[in-house]
Write a protein that holds these residues in place. Structure first.
Motif, PDB file in Angstrom:
ATOM      1  N   ALA A  75       0.844  -1.195   0.000  1.00 36.50           N
ATOM      2  CA  ALA A  75       0.000   0.000   0.000  1.00 36.50           C
ATOM      3  C   ALA A  75       0.879   1.245   0.000  1.00 36.50           C
ATOM      4  O   ALA A  75       1.681   1.450   0.910  1.00 36.50           O
ATOM      5  CB  ALA A  75      -0.912   0.008   1.226  1.00 36.50           C
ATOM      6  N   LEU A  76       0.692   2.083  -1.021  1.00 32.92           N
ATOM      7  CA  LEU A  76       1.476   3.308  -1.137  1.00 32.92           C
ATOM      8  C   LEU A  76       0.775   4.519  -0.527  1.00 32.92           C
ATOM      9  O   LEU A  76       1.295   5.629  -0.593  1.00 32.92           O
ATOM     10  CB  LEU A  76       1.789   3.593  -2.615  1.00 32.92           C
ATOM     11  N   THR A  77      -0.402   4.300   0.050  1.00 31.89           N
ATOM     12  CA  THR A  77      -1.103   5.375   0.759  1.00 31.89           C
ATOM     13  C   THR A  77      -1.477   4.881   2.146  1.00 31.89           C
ATOM     14  O   THR A  77      -1.742   3.694   2.358  1.00 31.89           O
ATOM     15  CB  THR A  77      -2.378   5.821   0.021  1.00 31.89           C
ATOM     16  N   SER A  78      -1.518   5.813   3.085  1.00 33.64           N
ATOM     17  CA  SER A  78      -1.859   5.457   4.466  1.00 33.64           C
ATOM     18  C   SER A  78      -3.305   4.994   4.579  1.00 33.64           C
ATOM     19  O   SER A  78      -3.621   4.106   5.378  1.00 33.64           O
ATOM     20  CB  SER A  78      -1.612   6.650   5.395  1.00 33.64           C
ATOM     21  N   LEU A  79      -4.200   5.589   3.767  1.00 31.93           N
ATOM     22  CA  LEU A  79      -5.611   5.211   3.836  1.00 31.93           C
ATOM     23  C   LEU A  79      -5.820   3.777   3.389  1.00 31.93           C
ATOM     24  O   LEU A  79      -6.499   2.995   4.062  1.00 31.93           O
ATOM     25  CB  LEU A  79      -6.457   6.163   2.989  1.00 31.93           C
ATOM     26  N   SER A  80      -5.247   3.401   2.245  1.00 33.30           N
ATOM     27  CA  SER A  80      -5.420   2.030   1.767  1.00 33.30           C
ATOM     28  C   SER A  80      -4.772   1.034   2.714  1.00 33.30           C
ATOM     29  O   SER A  80      -5.300  -0.065   2.942  1.00 33.30           O
ATOM     30  CB  SER A  80      -4.854   1.875   0.355  1.00 33.30           C
ATOM     31  N   ALA A  81      -3.632   1.402   3.310  1.00 32.24           N
ATOM     32  CA  ALA A  81      -2.986   0.515   4.282  1.00 32.24           C
ATOM     33  C   ALA A  81      -3.895   0.285   5.488  1.00 32.24           C
ATOM     34  O   ALA A  81      -4.032  -0.842   5.974  1.00 32.24           O
ATOM     35  CB  ALA A  81      -1.651   1.101   4.726  1.00 32.24           C
ATOM     36  N   ASP A  82      -4.515   1.351   5.958  1.00 34.99           N
ATOM     37  CA  ASP A  82      -5.392   1.235   7.126  1.00 34.99           C
ATOM     38  C   ASP A  82      -6.617   0.381   6.810  1.00 34.99           C
ATOM     39  O   ASP A  82      -7.032  -0.466   7.612  1.00 34.99           O
ATOM     40  CB  ASP A  82      -5.824   2.632   7.573  1.00 34.99           C
ATOM     41  N   ILE A  83      -7.203   0.579   5.630  1.00 33.26           N
ATOM     42  CA  ILE A  83      -8.378  -0.211   5.248  1.00 33.26           C
ATOM     43  C   ILE A  83      -8.023  -1.688   5.145  1.00 33.26           C
ATOM     44  O   ILE A  83      -8.740  -2.558   5.657  1.00 33.26           O
ATOM     45  CB  ILE A  83      -8.965   0.301   3.917  1.00 33.26           C
ATOM     46  N   ILE A  84      -6.911  -1.995   4.479  1.00 30.09           N
ATOM     47  CA  ILE A  84      -6.506  -3.397   4.321  1.00 30.09           C
ATOM     48  C   ILE A  84      -6.214  -4.026   5.678  1.00 30.09           C
ATOM     49  O   ILE A  84      -6.572  -5.178   5.934  1.00 30.09           O
ATOM     50  CB  ILE A  84      -5.280  -3.510   3.402  1.00 30.09           C
ATOM     51  N   ASN A  85      -5.588  -3.277   6.560  1.00 32.20           N
ATOM     52  CA  ASN A  85      -5.300  -3.793   7.895  1.00 32.20           C
ATOM     53  C   ASN A  85      -6.576  -4.174   8.633  1.00 32.20           C
ATOM     54  O   ASN A  85      -6.586  -5.120   9.421  1.00 32.20           O
ATOM     55  CB  ASN A  85      -4.526  -2.748   8.701  1.00 32.20           C
ATOM     56  N   ARG A  86      -7.653  -3.453   8.356  1.00 31.32           N
ATOM     57  CA  ARG A  86      -8.920  -3.747   9.011  1.00 31.32           C
ATOM     58  C   ARG A  86      -9.683  -4.872   8.316  1.00 31.32           C
ATOM     59  O   ARG A  86     -10.486  -5.558   8.949  1.00 31.32           O
ATOM     60  CB  ARG A  86      -9.786  -2.476   9.067  1.00 31.32           C
ATOM     61  N   LEU A  87      -9.444  -5.042   7.020  1.00 30.04           N
ATOM     62  CA  LEU A  87     -10.125  -6.093   6.271  1.00 30.04           C
ATOM     63  C   LEU A  87      -9.428  -7.444   6.408  1.00 30.04           C
ATOM     64  O   LEU A  87     -10.072  -8.468   6.645  1.00 30.04           O
ATOM     65  CB  LEU A  87     -10.203  -5.717   4.789  1.00 30.04           C
ATOM     66  N   SER A  88      -8.108  -7.442   6.232  1.00 32.41           N
ATOM     67  CA  SER A  88      -7.341  -8.683   6.268  1.00 32.41           C
ATOM     68  C   SER A  88      -5.868  -8.353   6.510  1.00 32.41           C
ATOM     69  O   SER A  88      -5.074  -8.265   5.568  1.00 32.41           O
ATOM     70  CB  SER A  88      -7.509  -9.443   4.943  1.00 32.41           C
ATOM     71  N   PRO A  89      -5.480  -8.119   7.745  1.00 30.75           N
ATOM     72  CA  PRO A  89      -4.156  -7.572   8.071  1.00 30.75           C
ATOM     73  C   PRO A  89      -2.975  -8.418   7.610  1.00 30.75           C
ATOM     74  O   PRO A  89      -1.906  -7.877   7.335  1.00 30.75           O
ATOM     75  CB  PRO A  89      -4.188  -7.460   9.601  1.00 30.75           C
ATOM     76  N   THR A  90      -3.148  -9.725   7.498  1.00 30.29           N
ATOM     77  CA  THR A  90      -2.016 -10.578   7.129  1.00 30.29           C
ATOM     78  C   THR A  90      -1.628 -10.422   5.658  1.00 30.29           C
ATOM     79  O   THR A  90      -0.567 -10.895   5.248  1.00 30.29           O
ATOM     80  CB  THR A  90      -2.339 -12.058   7.401  1.00 30.29           C
ATOM     81  N   ARG A  91      -2.468  -9.748   4.868  1.00 27.96           N
ATOM     82  CA  ARG A  91      -2.168  -9.594   3.440  1.00 27.96           C
ATOM     83  C   ARG A  91      -1.160  -8.473   3.170  1.00 27.96           C
ATOM     84  O   ARG A  91      -0.562  -8.441   2.102  1.00 27.96           O
ATOM     85  CB  ARG A  91      -3.451  -9.324   2.651  1.00 27.96           C
ATOM     86  N   LEU A  92      -1.018  -7.544   4.086  1.00 24.29           N
ATOM     87  CA  LEU A  92      -0.090  -6.432   3.879  1.00 24.29           C
ATOM     88  C   LEU A  92       1.351  -6.904   4.023  1.00 24.29           C
ATOM     89  O   LEU A  92       1.718  -7.499   5.040  1.00 24.29           O
ATOM     90  CB  LEU A  92      -0.348  -5.313   4.899  1.00 24.29           C
ATOM     91  N   VAL A  93       2.170  -6.605   3.018  1.00 24.46           N
ATOM     92  CA  VAL A  93       3.586  -6.983   3.094  1.00 24.46           C
ATOM     93  C   VAL A  93       4.503  -5.767   2.995  1.00 24.46           C
ATOM     94  O   VAL A  93       5.711  -5.881   3.200  1.00 24.46           O
ATOM     95  CB  VAL A  93       3.954  -7.996   1.996  1.00 24.46           C
ATOM     96  N   GLY A  94       3.939  -4.594   2.682  1.00 23.27           N
ATOM     97  CA  GLY A  94       4.749  -3.393   2.589  1.00 23.27           C
ATOM     98  C   GLY A  94       3.871  -2.159   2.562  1.00 23.27           C
ATOM     99  O   GLY A  94       2.743  -2.191   2.058  1.00 23.27           O
ATOM    100  N   ILE A  95       4.381  -1.061   3.151  1.00 28.50           N
ATOM    101  CA  ILE A  95       3.613   0.180   3.194  1.00 28.50           C
ATOM    102  C   ILE A  95       4.544   1.364   2.939  1.00 28.50           C
ATOM    103  O   ILE A  95       5.769   1.224   2.937  1.00 28.50           O
ATOM    104  CB  ILE A  95       2.916   0.371   4.566  1.00 28.50           C
ATOM    105  N   THR A  96       3.941   2.523   2.746  1.00 28.04           N
ATOM    106  CA  THR A  96       4.711   3.749   2.638  1.00 28.04           C
ATOM    107  C   THR A  96       4.924   4.328   4.033  1.00 28.04           C
ATOM    108  O   THR A  96       4.093   4.124   4.933  1.00 28.04           O
ATOM    109  CB  THR A  96       3.986   4.773   1.749  1.00 28.04           C
ATOM    110  N   GLY A  97       6.024   5.027   4.227  1.00 31.91           N
ATOM    111  CA  GLY A  97       6.249   5.675   5.510  1.00 31.91           C
ATOM    112  C   GLY A  97       5.232   6.778   5.723  1.00 31.91           C
ATOM    113  O   GLY A  97       4.991   7.583   4.822  1.00 31.91           O
ATOM    114  N   SER A  98       4.592   6.828   6.883  1.00 35.30           N
ATOM    115  CA  SER A  98       3.564   7.830   7.162  1.00 35.30           C
ATOM    116  C   SER A  98       3.452   8.064   8.651  1.00 35.30           C
ATOM    117  O   SER A  98       3.445   7.106   9.440  1.00 35.30           O
ATOM    118  CB  SER A  98       2.207   7.368   6.609  1.00 35.30           C
TER     119      SER A  98
END
Length: 319
Positions: A75-98
């Protein structure tokens, strides 16, 4: 001046959509000559003609390559990272610094593919072997195009209205095969209970120039969702930013709203903003109804946490 320009360039290219607005606010605030301020002795002499704003069409997020069961998401945006974390947190493998994510322990161990003023690092992204990369439309088009050319599915998002947040959540849930219902239901709770008192309201994202969101912006649409009267909702003006218009001091005094909301954007000296002589004439100041909101949540959605905080503050104002 070079420092300001450097900061503007970074925010304009690599931030969320709202950061483009912020970058220009910083430039305009830094370069505005105080000698150009209009006199407000004849404040009610000129009133610009209101122009109705056409109804907006909410565009769904652009999923360039359809993904139905993404397992490794960057996720290259903080909003999409936050949404994914709430939907299925184990799917996130990388984020942008925020700054919006750094204090949340859920993101502490995830690799950052961008930090500070650097653009997203393509090598880091590719090394994470993602099957979906999410960025902001307009801001990350170049990066997403290169990833797409490498065979990595990408999603370009734009969240400038409330309906767009729901659409993004549904799209991400579909890509993850997750259930969006609990999260969508929580969104509706942000507007409950509905305000029992309404007051004419003006949001000022900047005081130099006086920049206000109409109904075609994220901030203006939040007021609409609350049933609050945004005094510039249906106005259009000469501004390079969609959903925002520049007001003259005379116009602000003529409007004389019940409530004024000032935005504490990064780099803003809110004490100096509140000290603007213009505000002393207004009934919102006389009645102690000038409020300060964080930039994230009200002007730029930023994250679900930031939106929750902003809507909570709105409920407190109008209860």
């Amino acid at each position: 001046m070079n420092t300001i320009v450097s900061k503007i360039t970074y925010l304009s290219i690599y931030g969320m959509g709202g950061l483009l607005i912020l970058s220009s606010l910083l430039w305009l605030t830094g370069c505005q000559n105080t000698s150009n301020r209009s006199s407000i002795t004849a404040a009610k002499a000129t009133v610009p003609t209101a122009i109705a704003t056409p109804a907006a069409i909410v565009e769904p997020p652009r999923l360039i390559t359809k993904v139905t069961n993404a397992q490794r998401v960057v996720a290259l945006t903080s909003l999409s990272a936050d949404i994914i974390n709430r939907l299925s947190p184990t799917r996130l493998v990388g984020i942008t610094g925020s700054t919006l994510l750094e204090k949340n322990p859920a993101f502490s161990k995830l690799p950052r593919v961008a930090e500070g003023r650097t653009p997203p690092n393509l090598e880091k992204i590719v090394a994470l072997k993602p099957d979906l990369v999410i960025g902001a439309a307009g801001m990350h088009d170049g990066v997403l195009a290169q990833l797409q050319n490498s065979g990595i599915p990408t999603l370009a998002t734009k969240v400038d209205r409330w309906e767009a947040l729901a659409e993004l959540t549904k799209t991400l849930a579909s890509s993850l095969q997750a259930d969006p219902a609990p999260l969508l239901k929580s969104y509706q709770g942000y507007f409950k209970p509905k305000p029992t008192k309404t007051a004419s309201t003006l949001i000022l994202a900047s005081d130099r120039p006086l920049l206000a969101p109409n109904s075609k912006s994220w901030a203006g649409d939040l007021l609409t969702q609350f049933g609050v009267k945004n005094v510039v909702a249906d106005l259009q003006g000469k501004s390079q930013f969609a959903g925002y218009l520049t007001l003259s001091p005379e116009k602000v005094v003529t409007i004389d709203p019940d409530v004024i909301i000032l935005i504490n954007a990064p780099g803003t000296d809110i004490a100096k903003v509140k000290a603007n002589p213009l505000f002393k004439q207004l009934k919102a100041t006389k009645n102690n109804r000038v409020y300060v909101f964080d930039y994230y949540g009200l002007v730029n959605p930023g994250s679900i946490t930031a939106i929750d905080r902003a809507t909570t503050q709105l409920r407190q104002i109008y209860r």
